[in-house]
Design a protein around this motif. Structure first.
Motif, PDB file in Angstrom:
ATOM      1  N   SER A 151      78.665 142.234 157.030  1.00 14.13           N
ATOM      2  CA  SER A 151      79.061 141.932 158.411  1.00 14.13           C
ATOM      3  C   SER A 151      78.344 140.690 158.934  1.00 14.13           C
ATOM      4  O   SER A 151      78.885 139.970 159.771  1.00 14.13           O
ATOM      5  N   SER A 152      77.119 140.424 158.441  1.00 15.35           N
ATOM      6  CA  SER A 152      76.406 139.233 158.916  1.00 15.35           C
ATOM      7  C   SER A 152      76.781 137.981 158.119  1.00 15.35           C
ATOM      8  O   SER A 152      76.536 136.876 158.560  1.00 15.35           O
ATOM      9  N   TYR A 153      77.351 138.162 156.933  1.00 12.82           N
ATOM     10  CA  TYR A 153      77.698 137.005 156.107  1.00 12.82           C
ATOM     11  C   TYR A 153      79.099 136.483 156.401  1.00 12.82           C
ATOM     12  O   TYR A 153      79.332 135.294 156.385  1.00 12.82           O
ATOM     13  N   LEU A 154      80.029 137.422 156.660  1.00  9.06           N
ATOM     14  CA  LEU A 154      81.438 137.025 156.762  1.00  9.06           C
ATOM     15  C   LEU A 154      81.778 136.533 158.165  1.00  9.06           C
ATOM     16  O   LEU A 154      81.126 136.899 159.147  1.00  9.06           O
ATOM     17  N   ASP A 155      82.823 135.714 158.240  1.00 11.15           N
ATOM     18  CA  ASP A 155      83.363 135.264 159.512  1.00 11.15           C
ATOM     19  C   ASP A 155      83.841 136.476 160.315  1.00 11.15           C
ATOM     20  O   ASP A 155      84.371 137.429 159.751  1.00 11.15           O
ATOM     21  N   LYS A 156      83.650 136.424 161.649  1.00 11.08           N
ATOM     22  CA  LYS A 156      83.879 137.607 162.483  1.00 11.08           C
ATOM     23  C   LYS A 156      85.306 138.146 162.362  1.00 11.08           C
ATOM     24  O   LYS A 156      85.537 139.340 162.208  1.00 11.08           O
ATOM     25  N   GLN A 157      86.263 137.224 162.438  1.00 10.29           N
ATOM     26  CA  GLN A 157      87.665 137.641 162.403  1.00 10.29           C
ATOM     27  C   GLN A 157      88.011 138.240 161.032  1.00 10.29           C
ATOM     28  O   GLN A 157      88.683 139.263 160.938  1.00 10.29           O
ATOM     29  N   TYR A 158      87.512 137.598 159.994  1.00 12.71           N
ATOM     30  CA  TYR A 158      87.739 138.063 158.619  1.00 12.71           C
ATOM     31  C   TYR A 158      87.100 139.448 158.429  1.00 12.71           C
ATOM     32  O   TYR A 158      87.718 140.358 157.883  1.00 12.71           O
TER      33      TYR A 158
END
Lengths: 333, 279
Positions: free
Chosen positions: B261-268
């Motif tokens: 959750s901290s690595y990926l883009d929010k929308q993704y």
């Protein structure tokens, strides 16, 4: 009048059936009457333990088995189950995805049929047997999160031929052996048929049978897969031809394989006349390939040609229907 | 499992989903891509909570209290040396008010104590088998170093592979590729994994049915309006993901769901989270 010993087996059932079949005004009615009655006026023809109806025993009868106050209570969950955790975290989502297909519909099995009403005798007549005089088969429901298969129980039974040819006491070591391996107390198994060549008669005690459930089932499965099966000589796995078409898979272990269970192997001098085992995995899988997928993901090996049946047929493969089961022509080798 | 069936998604090709524009401008289309959610399943059971530990402890103590007496006479027959050895090591009974049956005080729980194995009978093999089992620690060196490229961390969790490729946007995502002509979802994803991570990985595709669908809309692209990515679920059994030179992989990581959750883009992340395992 002859005194009947209380027998709650076949005799009672036969007599009560006869009671409904004959007319009660007939002079021979009393001899066909059920030996036990709890409807007023009560005239038992067998000894009946009325004392259990006393109010002081009511708490014992009403408290369920799982309640610690019950005299039958036995703690079951003494440690978390490794197999169950693995199924929940890893297998269940994978199995759901592997079995899933789009736009799947319910596949109706063979059912008992209505009479067409062309004759007045059709009224109140029992339903016609399923088409082809076969057994009724269950519906195959679409594969969703509700139909993810799991192992509900494992049946283990043994047949001791020496109990037939020599003495019924030969069953005792077989029974103890199953109890040792599974950790559950077995019931005696009786032969269903007479086979003259084996000198076997019907309804003789010829072995032992046990159904394992819950934590003990998981323990048995883990031992079988991790300790026993890898060391059985020339063991290919369970044949793909095994199965009852509705998700229950059976196989046999010979005496040499049974000796590999740690409970037997740890104390081999104690055991003489080890018999083989028949093991049946009862699963909630709707078809055999699904059950095999479940079991092989739990580590059980399989061999042979896989034959798919009751699979949703989306691409128009030629299918044949036999005894309520749909088969596909181009099954995988 | 049922590969004889053709899943619906595999019939789609790159030029199948052309979209007609209302305004009459040249029609743009979505690029069809296949991706893989490659994961390493949990290797050990999850850590028990304090409540769970207390519950199982209570149940097992209760079990010892209520269980049948251990039939020592079966394993240590009467009149043998083995019986002597067994009775010698048994703890003394409660002196105050014992309720004894078969050498067991029925007022207390039953702890079965076995005699130690005699040294004379010990062979090299039996000594190895009966040696005291010492479990490995639940945490590994990779856990201490927090080495996110190692597969030997967080043993009780599912680890997911994400990669960073040099392209228009340098962002973390699950590996994905364009479906080439003549390929289906399965073949293109196995081709991609070998192309990105090398041939050493032993990989199992769970199903030909996609586990996740993600629609990526491009802001400025002459040819495509966006990409439609179909992710297949797969498991890694052994081997390592080694980024290949010409694949354009800049970085990779094996992460748990919370870490993702901290690595990926929010929308993704919002679209992807539902397809990932809690454990």
């Amino acid at each position: 009048m002859a005194f009947f010993k209380p027998s709650f087996g076949t005799d009672l059932r036969r007599q009560s059936t006869a009671f409904f079949q004959c007319r009660s005004l007939h002079s021979s009615a009393p001899q066909f009457k059920s030996p036990v009655s709890i409807v007023h006026p009560v005239h038992h023809r067998v000894r009946y333990k009325k004392s259990i109806l006393h109010p002081k025993y009511q708490t014992l009868l009403t408290i369920p088995k799982w309640d610690p106050r019950s005299h039958l209570f036995k703690p079951q969950a003494v440690q978390p189950s490794r197999v169950k955790t693995h199924w929940e975290t890893t297998l269940a989502p994978d199995l759901m995805l592997a079995n899933y297909s789009h736009n799947e519909l319910k596949l109706r099995g063979r059912k008992h049929q209505e009479w067409d009403g062309s004759s007045p005798y059709h009224v109140n007549r029992p339903l016609r047997s399923p088409a082809g005089n076969a057994m009724a088969t269950p519906d195959i429901l679409p594969r969703t999160f509700r139909t993810v298969p799991f192992v509900t129980s494992i049946w283990v039974n043994t047949f001791n031929h020496r109990a037939v040819t020599e003495h019924a006491e030969r069953n005792i070591p077989s029974t103890v052996m199953i109890q040792q391996i599974t950790g559950v107390k077995p019931a005696p198994a009786y032969s269903g048929v007479s086979i003259m060549q084996w000198r076997l008669r019907k309804e003789r005690n010829v072995g032992a049978v046990v159904e394992i459930k819950g934590a003990k089932k998981d323990q048995f499965l883990a031992t079988l897969v991790e300790v026993v099966m890898p060391r059985v000589k020339d063991f290919q796995g369970i044949a793909n031809s095994s199965g009852d078409k509705f998700g229950n898979i059976s196989f046999g272990l010979d005496p040499e394989g049974v000796r590999l269970f740690p409970e037997i192997e740890g104390n081999p001098d104690l055991w003489s006349g080890i018999t083989g085992l028949n093991i049946t995995f009862v699963t909630t899988a709707q078809t055999d390939p699904e059950a095999r997928l479940l079991l092989s993901s739990l580590g059980v090996p399989f061999y042979g040609r896989e034959r798919f049946h009751n699979v949703p047929n989306l691409d128009g493969t030629k299918q044949t229907r036999k005894k309520g089961v749909v088969y596909y022509e181009n099954s995988q080798e | 499992m049922f590969f004889l069936r053709r899943s619906l998604a595999t019939s789609a090709t790159a030029d199948a989903l052309a979209i007609e524009s209302d305004s009459g401008s040249p029609a743009k289309e979505f690029k069809i891509m296949s991706g893989v959610i490659l994961s390493r399943p949990p290797i050990i059971t999850p850590e028990q909570t304090a409540f769970s530990k207390a519950y199982y402890h209570y149940q097992s103590e209760l079990y010892k209290r209520m269980s049948w007496t251990f039939p020592y006479w079966f394993y240590y027959p009467k009149g043998t040396l083995a019986e002597n050895e067994y009775t010698r090591v048994q703890p003394k009974l409660n002196e105050k008010d014992p309720d004894v049956l078969f050498n067991r005080d029925r007022n207390s729980k039953q702890d079965v104590v076995f005699p130690p194995r005699s040294v004379q009978r010990e062979t090299e093999e039996s000594a190895r088998i009966y040696a005291k089992i010492v479990p490995n620690p639940r945490t590994t060196i990779a856990d201490e170093e927090n080495n996110i490229r190692s597969l030997e961390r967080k043993l009780d969790r599912t680890l997911y592979l994400i990669v960073k490729r040099d392209g228009e946007s340098l962002e973390w995502s699950f590996p994905a590729t364009t479906i080439e002509s003549g390929e289906n979802l399965e073949s293109s994803s196995t081709r991609m994994l070998a192309q990105y991570g090398g041939e050493d990985m032993n990989i199992f595709l769970v199903s030909g049915t996609p586990a996740l669908y993600y629609k990526d809309v491009y802001e400025s692209d002459g040819k495509y309006e966006g990409a439609k990515i179909f992710y297949l679920k797969s498991r890694i059994f052994n081997g390592l993901f080694k980024p290949q030179k010409e694949s354009g992989i800049v970085d990779y990581a094996w992460l748990t769901k919370e870490e993702l959750s901290s690595y990926l883009d929010k929308q993704y992340w919002r679209k992807v989270a539902g397809a990932l395992s809690k454990q």
